[in-house]
Design a protein around this motif. Structure first.
Motif, short mmCIF file in Angstrom:
data_model
loop_
_atom_site.label_atom_id
_atom_site.label_comp_id
_atom_site.label_asym_id
_atom_site.label_seq_id
_atom_site.Cartn_x
_atom_site.Cartn_y
_atom_site.Cartn_z
N CYS A 11 0.85 -1.19 0.00
CA CYS A 11 0.00 0.00 0.00
C CYS A 11 0.89 1.24 0.00
O CYS A 11 2.10 1.15 0.18
N ASP A 12 0.25 2.38 -0.22
CA ASP A 12 0.97 3.65 -0.05
C ASP A 12 0.44 4.29 1.22
O ASP A 12 0.09 3.59 2.18
N GLY A 13 0.32 5.61 1.26
CA GLY A 13 -0.18 6.28 2.47
C GLY A 13 -1.68 6.11 2.67
O GLY A 13 -2.20 6.48 3.72
N TRP A 14 -2.37 5.57 1.68
CA TRP A 14 -3.80 5.24 1.82
C TRP A 14 -3.84 3.77 2.23
O TRP A 14 -3.82 2.87 1.41
N THR A 15 -3.88 3.53 3.55
CA THR A 15 -3.64 2.17 4.03
C THR A 15 -4.91 1.33 4.14
O THR A 15 -4.85 0.17 4.54
N ALA B 245 7.93 6.99 -4.14
CA ALA B 245 8.27 6.70 -2.75
C ALA B 245 7.10 6.07 -1.99
O ALA B 245 7.23 5.74 -0.82
N GLY B 246 5.94 5.97 -2.64
CA GLY B 246 4.79 5.37 -1.96
C GLY B 246 4.19 6.25 -0.88
O GLY B 246 3.55 5.76 0.05
N THR B 247 4.37 7.57 -1.00
CA THR B 247 3.76 8.47 -0.01
C THR B 247 2.36 8.93 -0.44
O THR B 247 1.74 9.72 0.26
N GLY B 248 1.91 8.46 -1.58
CA GLY B 248 0.61 8.88 -2.11
C GLY B 248 -0.50 8.60 -1.09
O GLY B 248 -0.42 7.64 -0.31
#
Ligand SMILES: Cc1cc2nc3c(=O)[nH]c(=O)nc-3n(C[C@H](O)[C@H](O)[C@H](O)COP(=O)(O)OP(=O)(O)OC[C@H]3O[C@@H](n4cnc5c(N)ncnc54)[C@H](O)[C@@H]3O)c2cc1C
Length: 483
Positions: free
Chosen positions: A39-43, A80-83
């Motif tokens: 996942c990214d920041g939308w967990t 970076a997967g911070t989305g």
């Protein structure tokens, strides 16, 4: 070595081919390691890719995509997967292509005020590279210490200083894009002005559905001569939002106006001890920048307006350390929220600035309705809100409520004349809400534009545009709790 072809559901000959292109350290296939990328920041939604590839050059990306194209395998780009909208979730995309090894600054051209970078360069590293010469890269998302230029381009990211300097699209001169079939195209270029259709503009904000951006030419700007950073304290968010409208109506354009409500102030103060007024109902961080001459008058005028609109005090950061402290507090606010609940979902909507009091009241009502605390820290100057819904993912009912509360907030934004996203994108999170803003014909037109770049939808499939007639929320198998 993390390469283990057996662990993936992919054809082993494909895995071997990709390993030959990216090198054995440029590929990850062990399921335990792939969990990091689920996942990214939308967990709220999670699913692991079957394979992660980390190319180093445009040519490697092209070779990887050609190999996938031949075998009809879809892929998802990742920075970076911070989305925060699940854009990098590998939905129906077995292969994830991460730009973390494409992190070189290729050239710096101060005379033309531009920098050429690989797309995996971290946002802050661009500014760091030109800081000594007193330049900076203006778009500064609060995740700038981690997020990549490629991710910023895909999301058309903003940040606190968007109010004065604009979002990413205003700072990108050109990109190298690798299409889903592996073809390398150049869009835009080194010159400021272009003619013809704005294909570069279509790629910025395409959320990875147009292909993989591998290189970007970015504008840099001169560091402002001076700053004045103010902290204004209010009894409640309503007064603070009125002050925002009044400041903007005065004709002064601060470089940033950021708001934090009480829940966030307390979390941030407990975490960082920067001297925020812990009892305040809301604070505004207001930054003015530009030539030193005139800054003090503007700061005095903004102070006057804030006080006239109910500020109980306005504090001017005395030096660079105090200013940095305030920005640290603001930019790490999301992290501080982690102290308040096991999980949180950061929403992203926009309303016309003058409707901020209405949307914040509505958020309070929604918070009470679902029994979930919602904190607010956001780019008030832009009318861009980020309600943070606190929940516990171990309790399925709370997950359902968090999703439903977020949806109600977005509906309210649209009803107030706003939009579904200010800067975090649609991803998987808000696909279901797209028909609130767009007619079926609009959505078909968007699909057709997408097909210009990616006719078979191999690049980040099932994102942004909902399929006509589908109910994304019910269908999403990767959502922790179906609703
Ligand atoms: C604490 C925190 C604060 C944040 N603050 C802000 C803020 O102030 N403003 C803001 O706008 N956002 C903010 N964000 C959201 C996020 O940081 C941005 O959306 C950022 O641009 C994502 O970059 P990334 O490299 O992490 O991209 P990822 O999360 O890896 O990917 C995001 C999307 O971009 C696509 N993508 C990534 N790289 C490429 C590429 N090279 N080519 C094509 N597509 C690509 C992915 O497929 C995905 O759809 C914040 C996030 C966090 C966690």
């Amino acid at each position: 070595m993390s390469h283990n072809a057996q662990a993936t559901g992919l054809d082993p000959t494909l895995v071997a081919e990709l390993a030959a292109i990216a090198g054995s350290d440029g590929i990850v296939s062990r399921s335990a390691e792939l969990k990091v990328y689920e996942c990214d920041g939308w967990t709220i939604e999670k699913c692991s890719p079957d394979l992660l590839v980390m190319p180093r050059t445009t040519e490697q990306v092209s070779a990887v995509l050609k190999a996938l194209w031949r075998r009809e395998v879809a892929f998802v780009p990742r920075g970076a997967g911070t989305g925060l909208s699940g854009g990098a979730l590998p939905v129906n995309a077995p292969v994830m292509i991460c730009t973390s090894k494409m992190n070189r600054i290729l050239s710096i051209d101060l005379a033309n005020r531009r920098v050429e970078v690989q797309s995996g360069v971290v946002n802050l590293h661009v500014t760091n590279a030109v800081k000594r010469d007193r330049f900076l890269y203006a778009p500064d998302p609060s995740s700038q210490q981690a997020c990549t230029i490629g991710g910023n381009i895909a999301e058309n990211s903003g940040g606190p200083h968007t109010l004065k300097y604009g979002v990413t699209t205003n700072h990108v001169l050109g990109v190298t894009l690798v299409l889903a079939d592996g073809e390398i195209v150049e869009l835009g270029g080194p010159a400021e002005e272009r003619c013809g259709y704005d294909l570069l503009g279509a790629v910025v904000g395409a959320e990875g559905t147009a292909g993989i951006v591998t290189r970007a030419v970015l504008k840099i700007i001169r560091e402002p001569e001076g700053h004045r950073t103010l902290l204004a304290t209010f009894a409640d968010v309503e007064a603070a939002t009125h002050a925002v409208s009044a400041i903007m109506a005065s004709g002064i354009v601060p470089s940033a106006i950021e708001m934090m409500d009480q829940l966030i102030i307390r979390a941030v103060e407990d975490a960082f001890h920067v001297g925020l007024p812990a009892e305040a109902g809301a604070v505004l961080i207001i930054e003015l920048d530009g030539l030193v001459a005139g800054l003090d008058e503007h700061a005095a005028r903004v102070t006057e307006i804030a006080c006239h609109n109910g500020a109980s005090g306005v504090r001017l950061a005395r030096d660079e350390t105090e200013r940095a402290g305030l920005w640290k507090a603001r930019k790490r606010a999301f992290g501080a929220v982690g102290r308040l609940a096991p999980n949180y979902a950061t929403q992203d909507g926009v309303v016309p600035r003058t409707r901020l009091p209405d949307i914040l009241r509505t958020i309070q009502v929604i918070s009470r309705k679902y029994g979930l605390a919602i904190g607010n820290v956001f780019h008030a100057g832009d009318g861009n809100i980020h309600p943070i819904v606190l929940y516990d993912e171990r309790k399925p009912e709370e997950v359902r409520k968090a999703i439903a509360a977020g949806r109600e907030i977005l509906i309210a934004c649209v009803e107030m004349g706003g939009s579904l996203t200010g800067e975090h994108g649609i991803g998987v999170e808000k696909q279901g809400e797209m028909p609130l803003l767009f007619s079926p014909e609009d959505l078909i037109a968007m699909s057709e534009l997408r097909h210009v770049f990616d006719p078979l939808e191999r690049s980040n499939p099932n994102k942004v545009i909902p399929r006509p007639g589908s109910c994304v929320e019910v269908a999403a198998p990767h959502r922790q709790v179906p609703i």
